[in-house]
Scaffold this active site. Structure first.
Site, mmCIF file in Angstrom:
data_model
loop_
_atom_site.group_PDB
_atom_site.id
_atom_site.type_symbol
_atom_site.label_atom_id
_atom_site.label_comp_id
_atom_site.label_asym_id
_atom_site.label_seq_id
_atom_site.Cartn_x
_atom_site.Cartn_y
_atom_site.Cartn_z
ATOM 1 N N THR A 9 36.790 44.627 -27.351
ATOM 2 C CA THR A 9 37.750 45.727 -27.400
ATOM 3 C C THR A 9 39.152 45.242 -27.029
ATOM 4 O O THR A 9 40.145 45.708 -27.577
ATOM 5 C CB THR A 9 37.296 46.849 -26.440
ATOM 6 O OG1 THR A 9 35.940 47.181 -26.759
ATOM 7 C CG2 THR A 9 38.168 48.078 -26.530
ATOM 8 N N TYR A 31 26.986 37.599 -22.441
ATOM 9 C CA TYR A 31 27.445 38.712 -23.283
ATOM 10 C C TYR A 31 26.860 38.540 -24.687
ATOM 11 O O TYR A 31 27.278 37.654 -25.430
ATOM 12 C CB TYR A 31 28.975 38.700 -23.286
ATOM 13 C CG TYR A 31 29.683 39.722 -24.150
ATOM 14 C CD1 TYR A 31 29.009 40.709 -24.849
ATOM 15 C CD2 TYR A 31 31.068 39.703 -24.239
ATOM 16 C CE1 TYR A 31 29.690 41.638 -25.620
ATOM 17 C CE2 TYR A 31 31.762 40.627 -25.013
ATOM 18 C CZ TYR A 31 31.055 41.593 -25.712
ATOM 19 O OH TYR A 31 31.737 42.504 -26.478
ATOM 20 N N LYS A 40 25.241 41.581 -20.526
ATOM 21 C CA LYS A 40 25.937 42.675 -21.223
ATOM 22 C C LYS A 40 25.359 42.656 -22.617
ATOM 23 O O LYS A 40 25.618 41.721 -23.392
ATOM 24 C CB LYS A 40 27.439 42.410 -21.232
ATOM 25 C CG LYS A 40 28.231 43.339 -22.102
ATOM 26 C CD LYS A 40 29.691 42.956 -22.000
ATOM 27 C CE LYS A 40 30.616 43.699 -22.929
ATOM 28 N NZ LYS A 40 30.075 44.308 -24.104
HETATM 29 C C1 LIG Z 1 31.293 46.037 -31.528
HETATM 30 C C2 LIG Z 1 31.958 46.715 -30.378
HETATM 31 O O1 LIG Z 1 33.158 46.753 -30.317
HETATM 32 N N1 LIG Z 1 31.173 47.239 -29.445
HETATM 33 C C3 LIG Z 1 31.688 47.938 -28.288
HETATM 34 C C4 LIG Z 1 31.127 49.332 -28.221
HETATM 35 O O2 LIG Z 1 31.648 49.970 -27.103
HETATM 36 C C5 LIG Z 1 31.523 50.103 -29.476
HETATM 37 O O3 LIG Z 1 32.926 50.117 -29.609
HETATM 38 C C6 LIG Z 1 31.007 51.522 -29.416
HETATM 39 O O4 LIG Z 1 29.627 51.513 -29.233
HETATM 40 C C7 LIG Z 1 31.383 52.297 -30.682
HETATM 41 O O5 LIG Z 1 30.667 51.819 -31.777
HETATM 42 C C8 LIG Z 1 31.330 47.169 -27.017
HETATM 43 O O6 LIG Z 1 29.994 46.786 -27.023
HETATM 44 C C9 LIG Z 1 32.233 45.962 -26.942
HETATM 45 C C10 LIG Z 1 32.574 45.608 -25.588
HETATM 46 O O7 LIG Z 1 31.980 46.020 -24.648
HETATM 47 C C11 LIG Z 1 33.722 44.705 -25.393
HETATM 48 O O8 LIG Z 1 34.823 45.121 -25.642
HETATM 49 O O9 LIG Z 1 33.526 43.562 -25.028
#
Ligand SMILES: CC(=O)N[C@@H]([C@@H](O)[C@H](O)[C@H](O)CO)[C@@H](O)CC(=O)C(=O)O
Length: 307
Positions: free
Chosen positions: A53, A144, A174
């Protein structure tokens, strides 16, 4: 070597967006209000920085250091945990970031698998993780797993096999994957001091049922308050209420997906909902047109208002 036992991460952890100026430079001045927003408006007390993110892979090592430092310093005595993602394509860069995270007092570090040259086996990946962890041996370490992004489909359970012998600072996982059997196998293998954090926000309830101790995700930046209620309902055994709250998250994301949901949209949505000036994403991601994020934000308010 004596194992490092850190404070167990539980509850919601916001995977933070990286504030950029309109010109695309990192914008450290937005970090203090961002932390206050998470604490005061969303009840989210822990963060995961420079991850997916946060566009960590699109930032330079120097930028990642400056950001990690600002998040740690501004979060000190306010946030429960600041976990810094230090994974890079280069082992040396990851080690440099791990050492830096130790110097600035990060509560944990996390490492994603390299994804250009991919590890061929779980052993190879564990060796990579071990070398990074050894650069910051006193900092709790998380693996992760995010196969949809890395293309590395090694089962996490295989990566965890015997990992504490190689990484005495190992603290948890994670897990941003949809394979709940693999996640369940990780939970059943874990000693009680590890923290198993689930990372697909739209199916968190499945992760909780499987034994997740908490969750890391992008949507907790703006849906934290609602998902905190979901977690409490689950822990009280009130499944109907927990389901209702999970369905709301799904309804919001379904609407966003129909509009074309990606990280750029997600970041603009956070700016819309929070009022923070998070700026554009970095290329190759393209900025999200403001009306699109505005429309998703309106739908979000409508769905949350319907409870
Ligand atoms: C592929 C992706 O970006 N996955 C997100 C989810 O929070 C995701 O945005 C959410 O489930 C919506 O699809 C997180 O797993 C990523 C995350 O934790 C990070 O930013 O490292």
């Amino acid at each position: 070597m004596t194992p490092v036992v850190g404070r167990k991460a539980t509850g919601l952890v916001a995977a933070t967006f990286t504030p950029l100026t309109p010109e695309g430079e990192i914008n450290l001045s937005e970090i203090r209000p961002y932390i206050d927003y998470l604490l005061e408006q969303q009840g989210v007390k822990s963060i995961f920085v420079n991850g997916t993110t946060g566009e960590g892979m699109s930032l330079t090592v120097e930028e990642r250091k400056l950001l990690a430092e600002e998040w740690c310093h501004k979060g000190k005595n306010k946030l429960e945990q600041v976990i810094v993602h230090v994974g890079c394509m280069s082992l040396k860069d990851s080690q440099e970031l791990a050492r830096h995270a130790a110097e600035i007092g990060a509560d944990g570090i996390a490492v994603i698998s390299p994804s250009f040259f991919k590890p061929a086996t779980a052993d190879a990946l564990r060796m990579f993780l071990q070398e990074v962890a050894a650069a910051a041996p006193a900092v709790p370490f998380y693996y992760y797993h995010i196969p949809a992004v890395t293309g590395v489909n090694l089962r996490s359970r295989d990566v965890l096999e015997g990992i504490e012998k190689q990484i005495p600072s190992f603290q948890g996982l994670k897990f941003s994957g949809s394979d709940l059997m693999d996640f369940g196998q990780c939970v059943s293998y874990s000693p009680s001091h590890w923290s198993l954090l689930y990372g697909i926000d739209e199916q968190l309830l499945g992760g909780l049922a499987m034994g997740a101790n908490g969750a890391v995700g992008s949507t907790y930046n703006y849906l934290g308050s609602s998902v905190n209620r979901l977690m409490s309902a689950f822990h009280k055994g009130d499944l109907p209420n927990a389901r209702t709250l999970q369905f709301q998250v799904q309804d919001i994301l379904c609407y966003a997906i129909k509009m074309g949901f990606d990280l750029a949209v997600n970041k603009q949505l956070m700016s819309e909902v929070s009022g923070l000036a998070l700026g554009p994403p970095r290329l190759p991601l393209l900025p999200c047109p403001q009306p699109k994020a505005h429309s998703i934000a309106q739908r979000l308010q409508q769905i949350l208002g319907e409870q």
